[in-house]
Design a protein around this motif. Sequence first.
Motif, PDB file in Angstrom:
ATOM      1  N   VAL A  48      -9.433  -7.352  39.982  1.00  0.00           N
ATOM      2  CA  VAL A  48      -8.861  -6.024  39.729  1.00  0.00           C
ATOM      3  C   VAL A  48      -7.737  -5.748  40.718  1.00  0.00           C
ATOM      4  CG1 VAL A  48     -11.029  -5.102  38.850  1.00  0.00           C
ATOM      5  CG2 VAL A  48     -10.488  -4.849  41.264  1.00  0.00           C
ATOM      6  N   THR A  49      -6.828  -4.880  40.312  1.00  0.00           N
ATOM      7  CA  THR A  49      -5.809  -4.360  41.227  1.00  0.00           C
ATOM      8  C   THR A  49      -6.064  -2.877  41.419  1.00  0.00           C
ATOM      9  OG1 THR A  49      -4.157  -3.728  39.548  1.00  0.00           O
ATOM     10  CG2 THR A  49      -4.168  -6.024  40.288  1.00  0.00           C
ATOM     11  N   PHE A  50      -5.734  -2.391  42.607  1.00  0.00           N
ATOM     12  CA  PHE A  50      -5.999  -0.993  42.940  1.00  0.00           C
ATOM     13  C   PHE A  50      -4.805  -0.427  43.684  1.00  0.00           C
ATOM     14  CE2 PHE A  50      -7.671   2.279  45.844  1.00  0.00           C
ATOM     15  CZ  PHE A  50      -8.264   3.130  44.926  1.00  0.00           C
ATOM     16  N   ALA A  64      -5.963   7.095  41.109  1.00  0.00           N
ATOM     17  CA  ALA A  64      -6.472   5.832  41.657  1.00  0.00           C
ATOM     18  C   ALA A  64      -7.139   5.006  40.557  1.00  0.00           C
ATOM     19  CB  ALA A  64      -7.463   6.112  42.786  1.00  0.00           C
ATOM     20  N   PRO A  65      -6.365   4.251  39.775  1.00  0.00           N
ATOM     21  CA  PRO A  65      -6.951   3.455  38.691  1.00  0.00           C
ATOM     22  C   PRO A  65      -7.407   2.074  39.163  1.00  0.00           C
ATOM     23  CG  PRO A  65      -4.568   3.297  38.579  1.00  0.00           C
ATOM     24  CD  PRO A  65      -4.885   4.179  39.774  1.00  0.00           C
ATOM     25  N   PHE A  66      -8.494   1.595  38.577  1.00  0.00           N
ATOM     26  CA  PHE A  66      -8.923   0.209  38.749  1.00  0.00           C
ATOM     27  C   PHE A  66      -8.450  -0.542  37.507  1.00  0.00           C
ATOM     28  CE2 PHE A  66     -11.887   2.767  41.182  1.00  0.00           C
ATOM     29  CZ  PHE A  66     -12.008   2.067  42.373  1.00  0.00           C
ATOM     30  N   VAL A  67      -7.576  -1.501  37.691  1.00  0.00           N
ATOM     31  CA  VAL A  67      -6.918  -2.164  36.562  1.00  0.00           C
ATOM     32  C   VAL A  67      -7.228  -3.659  36.567  1.00  0.00           C
ATOM     33  CG1 VAL A  67      -4.709  -2.642  35.442  1.00  0.00           C
ATOM     34  CG2 VAL A  67      -5.051  -0.467  36.639  1.00  0.00           C
ATOM     35  N   GLY A  68      -7.579  -4.188  35.397  1.00  0.00           N
ATOM     36  CA  GLY A  68      -7.790  -5.621  35.225  1.00  0.00           C
ATOM     37  C   GLY A  68      -6.848  -6.157  34.173  1.00  0.00           C
ATOM     38  N   VAL A  69      -7.073  -7.402  33.768  1.00  0.00           N
ATOM     39  CA  VAL A  69      -6.239  -8.012  32.723  1.00  0.00           C
ATOM     40  C   VAL A  69      -7.167  -8.621  31.680  1.00  0.00           C
ATOM     41  CG1 VAL A  69      -6.046 -10.127  34.101  1.00  0.00           C
ATOM     42  CG2 VAL A  69      -4.463  -9.740  32.217  1.00  0.00           C
ATOM     43  N   ASN A  70      -6.910  -8.347  30.397  1.00  0.00           N
ATOM     44  CA  ASN A  70      -7.797  -8.844  29.349  1.00  0.00           C
ATOM     45  C   ASN A  70      -7.366 -10.224  28.860  1.00  0.00           C
ATOM     46  OD1 ASN A  70      -5.633  -8.458  27.600  1.00  0.00           O
ATOM     47  ND2 ASN A  70      -6.525  -6.687  26.547  1.00  0.00           N
ATOM     48  N   HIS A  71      -8.017 -10.711  27.808  1.00  0.00           N
ATOM     49  CA  HIS A  71      -7.775 -12.068  27.318  1.00  0.00           C
ATOM     50  C   HIS A  71      -6.432 -12.218  26.636  1.00  0.00           C
ATOM     51  CE1 HIS A  71      -9.499  -9.629  24.231  1.00  0.00           C
ATOM     52  NE2 HIS A  71      -9.457 -10.557  23.298  1.00  0.00           N
ATOM     53  N   HIS A  72      -5.748 -11.114  26.363  1.00  0.00           N
ATOM     54  CA  HIS A  72      -4.397 -11.172  25.810  1.00  0.00           C
ATOM     55  C   HIS A  72      -3.327 -11.033  26.892  1.00  0.00           C
ATOM     56  CE1 HIS A  72      -5.892 -11.138  21.741  1.00  0.00           C
ATOM     57  NE2 HIS A  72      -6.525  -9.990  21.933  1.00  0.00           N
ATOM     58  N   GLY A  73      -3.748 -10.933  28.139  1.00  0.00           N
ATOM     59  CA  GLY A  73      -2.791 -10.722  29.221  1.00  0.00           C
ATOM     60  C   GLY A  73      -2.355  -9.284  29.341  1.00  0.00           C
ATOM     61  N   GLN A  74      -3.050  -8.359  28.660  1.00  0.00           N
ATOM     62  CA  GLN A  74      -2.721  -6.938  28.723  1.00  0.00           C
ATOM     63  C   GLN A  74      -3.500  -6.269  29.861  1.00  0.00           C
ATOM     64  OE1 GLN A  74      -4.094  -6.009  24.764  1.00  0.00           O
ATOM     65  NE2 GLN A  74      -2.009  -5.891  23.954  1.00  0.00           N
ATOM     66  N   THR A 217       0.287  -5.769  42.812  1.00  0.00           N
ATOM     67  CA  THR A 217      -0.295  -4.568  42.195  1.00  0.00           C
ATOM     68  C   THR A 217       0.602  -4.038  41.083  1.00  0.00           C
ATOM     69  OG1 THR A 217       0.762  -3.160  43.866  1.00  0.00           O
ATOM     70  CG2 THR A 217      -1.502  -3.890  44.301  1.00  0.00           C
ATOM     71  N   GLN A 218       1.481  -4.878  40.573  1.00  0.00           N
ATOM     72  CA  GLN A 218       2.405  -4.429  39.529  1.00  0.00           C
ATOM     73  C   GLN A 218       1.689  -3.918  38.291  1.00  0.00           C
ATOM     74  OE1 GLN A 218       5.680  -4.033  39.461  1.00  0.00           O
ATOM     75  NE2 GLN A 218       5.892  -4.628  41.582  1.00  0.00           N
ATOM     76  N   ARG A 219       0.507  -4.461  37.997  1.00  0.00           N
ATOM     77  CA  ARG A 219      -0.233  -3.976  36.826  1.00  0.00           C
ATOM     78  C   ARG A 219      -0.698  -2.539  37.034  1.00  0.00           C
ATOM     79  NH1 ARG A 219      -1.336  -7.195  32.677  1.00  0.00           N
ATOM     80  NH2 ARG A 219      -0.882  -9.407  32.944  1.00  0.00           N
ATOM     81  N   SER A 220      -1.105  -2.214  38.266  1.00  0.00           N
ATOM     82  CA  SER A 220      -1.492  -0.837  38.551  1.00  0.00           C
ATOM     83  C   SER A 220      -0.297   0.090  38.397  1.00  0.00           C
ATOM     84  CB  SER A 220      -2.056  -0.734  39.972  1.00  0.00           C
ATOM     85  OG  SER A 220      -3.277  -1.433  40.075  1.00  0.00           O
ATOM     86  N   GLU A 221       0.851  -0.335  38.928  1.00  0.00           N
ATOM     87  CA  GLU A 221       2.047   0.491  38.842  1.00  0.00           C
ATOM     88  C   GLU A 221       2.547   0.569  37.401  1.00  0.00           C
ATOM     89  OE1 GLU A 221       4.944  -0.484  41.792  1.00  0.00           O
ATOM     90  OE2 GLU A 221       3.438  -0.791  43.336  1.00  0.00           O
TER      91      GLU A 221
END
Length: 516
Positions: A48-50, A64-74, A217-221
Amino acid sequence: MHSYFMKMKADNSDFFFAMDLDDKGRLRNVFWADARSRAAYKEFGDVVTFDTTYLVNKYDMPFAPFVGVNHHGQSVLLGCGLISHEDTKSFSWLFKTWMTCMWGCAPKAIITDQCIAMKNAIEDVFSNTRHRWCIWHILKKVPEKLGKYDAYKSISPSLHSVVYDSLTKDEFEDAWEVFIKKYELQDNEWLHGLYLERNRWVPAFVKDVFWAGMSSTQRSESMNSYFDDYINSKTTLKQFVEQYENALARKVDNEKNEDTKSSQSYIPCIIEDGDDVWSEYEVKEWITYGEEKKRKRVSFIVDFNGETNEANCNCRLFEFKGMVCRHQLIVFHDRGIQRVPNKYVLKRWRKDVKMVHTKIRINYDNSSRTIQARRYDNMCNLFNEVADLAEDCEEKYAKVMGRLRELKQELLESSVVCGSNIVFGTPNDSFSFGDEILGSKESKIILDSEPLRRKGRPPSKRKQGFVEKIGKKKREPKKKTLSNEKTKEIENIADGHVFGTQESVGNVNVRNFSFC
């Protein structure tokens, strides 16, 4: 907001929320996660990214989101909070609450910026989690920290080369020493501090851990920018959680579109074969590096086991991203293996498997009320009733577990794909630690949070929402949001240098030898 949470909880018992109040009854921190986010954590909660750089409400409380990446890269949201202070105490409360929401299962790896308060809280709550710093944020500071040196134009590309082009820890140590001496940077405290913490950000020191291809943390941003279409600085907390649901609905649609594309494509496979010989391959490749786009020849070593068809490359792409590298693929091709061994096909990335979180019934997705979703709900409700009847008796518990294992085996033999590769305990929404927490069963008058000025981030630096941008579009250009494709590109740039560009792979030297 509390009433809204209670409504969501009544609609779906797997909805989770917690509210932290101070001694005067004012809201201090809040966390919530819907049923789909909790289920998605079972599939994608390993990394996860935070990030807390986003202000989304009139109280100036950081999102303050907890963000992951799914099987599609989303990017996928795995719960989120609003906090009043960016200190160790607030982060510890948020992390503990998130852990409780996720059945006490901590992520295997987490990416944040260099915030000391976050670092302390992670060490306290996620003691066994690998913590990595965002490499993009670190190298973004290079002009500020090193721009005063006369040789800066040479220092910057040299530092990037040291960081990205070192395949091993020893290579980094040697290159760093040469770099520091060459430019006489022994007294630079910033570089000295980074060197002491090199195990948190240098690719050669972290690529032995699975990061799902993320190094920043680019996915969080990117998730923050995603919410710009729904909220602004005047948004109330109740409006925020309602708009949050609308934003997630769009996320669900995007994932379904990718599922549809995947279900309509097919790649044929050929059965593999091999022999009992161990081999060491040297794969040479031209890579481009530095701002001047210089080219150099780099050798990668791939160890191949002919008995198991395993290929281990020292570029460590598979360990880092969970996908085979081109060096491994060329070795497979040379050995006549036309199907990647199962070991290298992680369930986490498979698009032909129906993920558990997609079966969860949620308010913001009408398709979740299909016959399949109703069946899933009915089975879960019955399982819960059976568990309630058997939990107090060891004999009943053993009988239930035995029957379920038999049933599971029968379904597996019938080619029914189900479940997850991560095992969790039974959810428990009753918890208490530290200061007062308002859970789902309590009723109390809650006062508004006290607006606070955040340290280090003046109001003029706040990210602006979509509504505010519309009002100012004649005076300033509209910001671009980061798409999933752009996020992937940034992450590839952040760690891709160590693997080079995809120009050519050739000159494969093979040294075969047998073990006694």
